[in-house]
Design a protein around this motif. Structure first.
Motif, PDB file in Angstrom:
ATOM      1  N   VAL A  32       0.841  -1.198   0.000  1.00 26.52           N
ATOM      2  CA  VAL A  32       0.000   0.000   0.000  1.00 26.52           C
ATOM      3  C   VAL A  32       0.876   1.248   0.000  1.00 26.52           C
ATOM      4  CG1 VAL A  32      -1.798   1.255   1.223  1.00 26.52           C
ATOM      5  CG2 VAL A  32      -1.796  -1.257   1.255  1.00 26.52           C
ATOM      6  N   HIS A  33       0.647   2.128  -0.982  1.00 29.95           N
ATOM      7  CA  HIS A  33       1.367   3.395  -1.052  1.00 29.95           C
ATOM      8  C   HIS A  33       0.516   4.560  -0.562  1.00 29.95           C
ATOM      9  CE1 HIS A  33       4.543   1.994  -4.206  1.00 29.95           C
ATOM     10  NE2 HIS A  33       4.586   1.308  -3.081  1.00 29.95           N
ATOM     11  N   VAL A  63      -4.091   2.573  -3.323  1.00 30.28           N
ATOM     12  CA  VAL A  63      -3.267   2.434  -4.507  1.00 30.28           C
ATOM     13  C   VAL A  63      -1.925   1.881  -4.044  1.00 30.28           C
ATOM     14  CG1 VAL A  63      -2.368   4.801  -4.389  1.00 30.28           C
ATOM     15  CG2 VAL A  63      -2.345   3.583  -6.576  1.00 30.28           C
ATOM     16  N   GLY A  64      -1.307   1.043  -4.867  1.00 28.98           N
ATOM     17  CA  GLY A  64      -0.016   0.466  -4.503  1.00 28.98           C
ATOM     18  C   GLY A  64       0.519  -0.378  -5.630  1.00 28.98           C
ATOM     19  N   VAL A  65       1.479  -1.236  -5.292  1.00 31.09           N
ATOM     20  CA  VAL A  65       2.066  -2.115  -6.304  1.00 31.09           C
ATOM     21  C   VAL A  65       1.908  -3.567  -5.855  1.00 31.09           C
ATOM     22  CG1 VAL A  65       3.707  -0.391  -7.115  1.00 31.09           C
ATOM     23  CG2 VAL A  65       4.372  -1.960  -5.310  1.00 31.09           C
ATOM     24  N   VAL A  66       1.733  -4.441  -6.806  1.00 28.13           N
ATOM     25  CA  VAL A  66       1.584  -5.862  -6.525  1.00 28.13           C
ATOM     26  C   VAL A  66       2.895  -6.389  -5.958  1.00 28.13           C
ATOM     27  CG1 VAL A  66       1.150  -8.147  -7.499  1.00 28.13           C
ATOM     28  CG2 VAL A  66      -0.170  -6.170  -8.310  1.00 28.13           C
ATOM     29  N   VAL A  82      -1.460  -0.614  -9.132  1.00 25.74           N
ATOM     30  CA  VAL A  82      -2.876  -0.940  -9.248  1.00 25.74           C
ATOM     31  C   VAL A  82      -3.705  -0.220  -8.188  1.00 25.74           C
ATOM     32  CG1 VAL A  82      -2.449  -3.247 -10.196  1.00 25.74           C
ATOM     33  CG2 VAL A  82      -2.665  -2.951  -7.716  1.00 25.74           C
ATOM     34  N   THR A  83      -4.988  -0.184  -8.457  1.00 27.16           N
ATOM     35  CA  THR A  83      -6.011   0.128  -7.470  1.00 27.16           C
ATOM     36  C   THR A  83      -7.111  -0.910  -7.633  1.00 27.16           C
ATOM     37  OG1 THR A  83      -7.446   1.859  -6.540  1.00 27.16           O
ATOM     38  CG2 THR A  83      -7.289   1.751  -8.946  1.00 27.16           C
ATOM     39  N   THR A  84      -8.170  -0.790  -6.837  1.00 30.86           N
ATOM     40  CA  THR A  84      -9.265  -1.754  -6.917  1.00 30.86           C
ATOM     41  C   THR A  84     -10.542  -1.114  -6.418  1.00 30.86           C
ATOM     42  OG1 THR A  84     -10.022  -3.961  -6.218  1.00 30.86           O
ATOM     43  CG2 THR A  84      -8.789  -2.666  -4.610  1.00 30.86           C
ATOM     44  N   ASP A 140      -0.484   9.036  -6.931  1.00 34.22           N
ATOM     45  CA  ASP A 140      -1.084   8.334  -5.802  1.00 34.22           C
ATOM     46  C   ASP A 140      -2.225   9.126  -5.184  1.00 34.22           C
ATOM     47  OD1 ASP A 140       0.653   6.231  -6.101  1.00 34.22           O
ATOM     48  OD2 ASP A 140       1.961   6.782  -4.429  1.00 34.22           O
ATOM     49  N   ALA A 141      -2.082  10.451  -5.105  1.00 36.51           N
ATOM     50  CA  ALA A 141      -3.124  11.271  -4.492  1.00 36.51           C
ATOM     51  C   ALA A 141      -4.426  11.189  -5.276  1.00 36.51           C
ATOM     52  CB  ALA A 141      -2.660  12.723  -4.394  1.00 36.51           C
ATOM     53  N   ALA A 142      -4.330  11.054  -6.589  1.00 31.80           N
ATOM     54  CA  ALA A 142      -5.539  10.922  -7.407  1.00 31.80           C
ATOM     55  C   ALA A 142      -6.106   9.514  -7.332  1.00 31.80           C
ATOM     56  CB  ALA A 142      -5.235  11.281  -8.859  1.00 31.80           C
ATOM     57  N   ALA A 143      -5.234   8.515  -7.306  1.00 32.00           N
ATOM     58  CA  ALA A 143      -5.687   7.129  -7.413  1.00 32.00           C
ATOM     59  C   ALA A 143      -6.211   6.557  -6.107  1.00 32.00           C
ATOM     60  CB  ALA A 143      -4.538   6.250  -7.923  1.00 32.00           C
ATOM     61  N   ALA A 144      -5.737   7.078  -4.960  1.00 29.38           N
ATOM     62  CA  ALA A 144      -6.046   6.441  -3.690  1.00 29.38           C
ATOM     63  C   ALA A 144      -7.527   6.460  -3.352  1.00 29.38           C
ATOM     64  CB  ALA A 144      -5.255   7.104  -2.562  1.00 29.38           C
TER      65      ALA A 144
END
Length: 347
Positions: A32-33, A63-66, A82-84, A140-144
């Protein structure tokens, strides 16, 4: 790993070392980022969600990386960013196969059905059906916040209410999902009225394009909206989730308007009263909206890449897990303007 955890509903929220997650079959573990501090997680901590098993790690926007891939995953590799959606469909049922995973009867939800993203790592199920690639141009700020607040608002307004340019949209509650609704409605050409009790939240809504703001404390919200719009709004969004905000939103509508219930209505003291007499007499549409399936993300992501939508504009601060633990339990009394993100790497 370090994680934010509580052992009783409404009890202390601690940050401590817990066992690292393992990827479930068909799933992944994500480092998790950034993860959003959301009132839905406060509802979980307060005991309003009966599906939570204690002890529990909350958090559902991320948002983070696998970091690790489970057996059977075909589309994703270690290092993918990725995100989900917060609603992860099973990927096999009728609803998932029809692109409606947000109502999957076998859904999982990080931070609710299993441990969530207020941690250095989080396990996610049915990765091939649920993960969404995040382009380099989307920070990250947009994706989280896309997994819950922003995507929920996007689908609610575009696919459920189907807002049109020039329509009046009243957004009751200028928290994360409310501010997302303001920004999205303005981008779609609607005329927006934002309603909230906090002047700072209303000021941010104005900066995001709200044409009018209404201070809710002691105000006749519906009367003000009817005066401003000449008969009521076409669409109203309850972005809070209470009997009072639901009623304000419904009563702010014009005849044959569309009400969007996005804020959770917890049944702490029984189901809240909803003014169904107005719904019937004015032929109002009452619409629920429960997130957005991963298959619907590309259109929204293109608008974010183009700068038409800017989820990062509602982010006010980024904190670590320790400060986030304090802030989570304070959401019952504090209503900070804008969105707070937690970066587990900050400590």
């Amino acid at each position: 790993m370090r994680a934010m955890i509580f052992e009783e509903f409404g009890g202390p929220v601690d940050v401590r070392s817990v066992a690292d997650p393992s990827p479930p079959p068909g799933g992944v573990v994500v480092e998790v980022h950034a993860t959003g501090l959301c009132r839905s997680d406060w509802h979980g901590w307060a005991g309003h969600d009966r599906g939570i098993t204690l002890p529990h790690v909350p958090g559902h926007e991320l948002v983070g990386v696998v970091a690790e891939v489970g057996a059977g995953v075909e589309k994703w590799r270690v290092g993918d960013r990725v995100t989900t959606p917060f609603v992860c469909g099973c990927g096999r049922c009728q609803w998932c196969l029809e692109g409606q995973a947000q109502v999957c009867p076998d859904q999982t939800q990080p931070g609710f059905t299993h441990w969530g993203s207020y941690a250095e790592y989080v396990a996610l199920h049915a990765a091939d059906a649920n993960l969404v690639a995040v382009p380099d141009a989307v920070g990250d700020a947009a994706a989280a916040g896309l997994g819950c607040r922003f995507a929920t608002a996007y689908r609610a307004l575009s696919a459920r209410a189907r807002i049109r340019p020039g329509e009046w949209v009243t957004v009751v509650g200028a928290g994360g999902v409310g501010l997302s609704s303001v920004q999205i409605a303005v981008a779609f050409g609607a005329r927006v009225i934002a309603v909230d009790r906090e002047p700072a939240a209303l000021a941010l809504a104005s900066r995001l394009g709200a044409e009018h703001t209404v201070h809710a404390d002691g105000a006749d919200v519906a009367g003000r909206v009817h005066d401003l719009t000449g008969g009521g709004s076409h669409v109203a969004v309850d972005a809070v989730g209470s009997a009072a905000t639901c009623a304000d939103a419904i009563h702010s509508l014009r005849r044959r308007g569309r009400h969007l219930q996005v804020g959770l209505l917890p049944d702490v003291t029984g189901h809240p009263a909803v003014p169904m007499d107005r719904v019937i007499a004015w032929e109002l549409d009452v619409l629920g909206s429960h997130g957005m399936a991963s298959g619907d993300y590309p259109g929204m992501m293109r608008l974010i890449e183009a700068g038409t939508l800017r989820p990062q504009a509602i982010v006010e601060r980024v904190v670590g897990l320790t400060e986030g633990a304090t802030l989570l339990s304070s959401l019952s009394v504090a209503t900070p303007a804008g969105v707070t993100l937690i970066d587990p790497r900050l400590g």
